[in-house]
Design a protein around this motif. Sequence first.
Motif, PDB file in Angstrom:
ATOM      1  N   ARG A 126       0.834  -0.981  -0.170  1.00 45.94           N
ATOM      2  CA  ARG A 126      -0.020  -0.179  -0.012  1.00 45.94           C
ATOM      3  C   ARG A 126       0.761   1.152  -0.017  1.00 45.94           C
ATOM      4  N   GLN A 127       2.069   1.276   0.912  1.00 40.50           N
ATOM      5  CA  GLN A 127       3.015   2.462   0.795  1.00 40.50           C
ATOM      6  C   GLN A 127       3.428   2.631  -0.509  1.00 40.50           C
ATOM      7  N   PHE A 128       4.326   1.626  -1.291  1.00 42.64           N
ATOM      8  CA  PHE A 128       4.446   1.568  -2.744  1.00 42.64           C
ATOM      9  C   PHE A 128       3.712   2.191  -3.580  1.00 42.64           C
ATOM     10  N   TRP A 129       2.472   1.691  -3.598  1.00 42.45           N
ATOM     11  CA  TRP A 129       1.499   2.066  -4.578  1.00 42.45           C
ATOM     12  C   TRP A 129       1.085   3.606  -4.200  1.00 42.45           C
ATOM     13  N   GLY A 130       0.845   4.033  -2.877  1.00 45.61           N
ATOM     14  CA  GLY A 130       0.743   5.507  -2.567  1.00 45.61           C
ATOM     15  C   GLY A 130       1.669   6.427  -3.207  1.00 45.61           C
ATOM     16  N   ARG A 131       3.042   5.710  -3.083  1.00 45.87           N
ATOM     17  CA  ARG A 131       4.075   6.736  -3.636  1.00 45.87           C
ATOM     18  C   ARG A 131       4.093   6.727  -5.291  1.00 45.87           C
ATOM     19  N   ALA A 132       3.801   5.650  -5.596  1.00 52.07           N
ATOM     20  CA  ALA A 132       3.667   5.741  -7.018  1.00 52.07           C
ATOM     21  C   ALA A 132       2.686   6.438  -7.827  1.00 52.07           C
ATOM     22  N   ASN A 133       1.425   6.413  -7.097  1.00 56.55           N
ATOM     23  CA  ASN A 133       0.235   7.280  -7.660  1.00 56.55           C
ATOM     24  C   ASN A 133       0.488   8.701  -7.270  1.00 56.55           C
ATOM     25  N   ARG A 134       1.074   9.085  -6.156  1.00 50.84           N
ATOM     26  CA  ARG A 134       1.500  10.489  -6.110  1.00 50.84           C
ATOM     27  C   ARG A 134       2.461  10.917  -7.331  1.00 50.84           C
ATOM     28  N   HIS A 135       3.213  10.420  -7.433  1.00 51.32           N
ATOM     29  CA  HIS A 135       4.614  10.841  -8.247  1.00 51.32           C
ATOM     30  C   HIS A 135       4.670  10.464  -9.876  1.00 51.32           C
ATOM     31  N   LEU A 136       3.998   9.408 -10.203  1.00 52.45           N
ATOM     32  CA  LEU A 136       4.114   8.874 -11.779  1.00 52.45           C
ATOM     33  C   LEU A 136       3.216   9.384 -12.443  1.00 52.45           C
ATOM     34  N   LEU A 137       3.399  10.017 -13.759  1.00 59.08           N
ATOM     35  CA  LEU A 137       2.565  10.104 -14.710  1.00 59.08           C
ATOM     36  C   LEU A 137       2.136   9.043 -15.446  1.00 59.08           C
ATOM     37  N   HIS A 138       0.797   8.934 -15.657  1.00 62.88           N
ATOM     38  CA  HIS A 138       0.549   7.903 -16.579  1.00 62.88           C
ATOM     39  C   HIS A 138       0.822   8.007 -18.146  1.00 62.88           C
ATOM     40  N   TYR A 139       0.969   7.104 -18.683  1.00 64.62           N
ATOM     41  CA  TYR A 139       1.426   7.279 -20.259  1.00 64.62           C
ATOM     42  C   TYR A 139       0.704   6.380 -21.211  1.00 64.62           C
ATOM     43  N   GLY A 140      -0.359   5.689 -20.809  1.00 62.10           N
ATOM     44  CA  GLY A 140      -1.269   5.177 -21.894  1.00 62.10           C
ATOM     45  C   GLY A 140      -1.496   3.764 -21.497  1.00 62.10           C
ATOM     46  N   CYS A 141      -1.403   3.343 -20.259  1.00 62.33           N
ATOM     47  CA  CYS A 141      -1.777   2.080 -20.020  1.00 62.33           C
ATOM     48  C   CYS A 141      -1.988   1.895 -18.303  1.00 62.33           C
TER      49      CYS A 141
END
Length: 428
Positions: free
Chosen positions: A6-21
């Motif tokens: 949950r912590q990993f995906w929280g960090r990912a969703n805060r900072h990673l721009l989606h790019y088509g998938c």
Amino acid sequence: MTDAGRQFWGRANRHLLHYGCDFARFVPARAEGCWLYDAAGTPMLDFTSGQMSSILGHSHPEILARIREAAGTLDHLFSAMISEPVVRLAEQLAAQVPALPKVLLLSTGGEANEAAIKLAKTVTRKWEIVAFTRGYHGVTAGSAAATFKVGRTGVGPLPQGYYAIPAPNAYRPRFPGVDWRRELDDAFEQVDRQCTGNLAAFIAEPILSSGGVIDLPLGYLAALKGHCEARGMLLILDESQTGLGRTGTMFAFERDGVVPDILTLSKTLGAGMALSAVMTSDEIAAAADRNDFFFYTTHVNDPLPAAVGSKVLEIVLRDNLADRAKIAGERLARGLLDLKQRYSAIGDVRGRGLMRGLEFTDSGSQDATAIANAVTTAALELGLAANIVRSGTSGGVMRIAPPLIVKDEEIDQGIALLGRAIGLVVER
């Protein structure tokens, strides 16, 4: 999901721009051979070869040794400086395609296609490009304009002078009763009526991979080149995914006995390293010099990726991996055809070597795309990575492309996992 997850995906969703998938929920921590492992050691059989690139599997010991060696000697140079690894790889590639001895090394497939399109325009002094409606060639300006299957919305006008024709599809013919030769002739007649008489090149994948694993029929490339020659166009073949043995020959075009005017390679050339190449003839290279061809980039002809590509090519040739892909591909095809016999929702199995497509049909209340997406998700949960992108852009087709070093038992295991995934989604 664990607290760490949950912590990993929280960090990912805060900072990673989606790019088509959508991001796959499996989070690899390490990889070896045909297998990925998360932090807990959970295994995932990789039937996508990374992003269709890792033909030697993951963490190949000879590739790791070459990376360490190259990084400790030459990694990056001023773009006008040429090093021994670059010349060596160019020589190796030229030996494989003697008709195309001039080589430009770049970083990605989109970049290589961008350079190829610009080269064709510079040499012909014309500016119109033709491609397939379901082809995929990259996301930079010129390569994106030649990509008609996805990514054309929301960005305003693309470069002008690009035209598309339908690729032949034996399973789902565009016009039943009309063979591919007539379809191709009619398509070029339409291009002739639309263009301004400045056709520079046709760019094509020998097998349209993300477009649904559409394998151009034998004879098509020869007919396509004939149309190009009649109009003073160059033929660019994009072998980003089909090159270096994947289809059972070193290059997919070898089956047809047709050599393109310009060949682009990427993905498989670096076996996971960011490396691509543009290859062309002495005549085209000379014309490019006369017309001041320009494609000067920060990482053109960089020594480190060239050193890795040289080792990749050496291993593919030494270990006869094109032959291995042909034999292993036949085993894979038999397994997929067995699944087709078991599940009526599977409409077609196609492809060459270790590039195969499994096309679903509508079944019950589910359409083909929904089935393909659901099977992909189920397979991931069972431990098989195949066709991870679930954007619907392949129209219900799963792409299956294990590394060329895949073992027979791994093919069988992958088929078994895929069969279980299909069984969870559809009825027999």
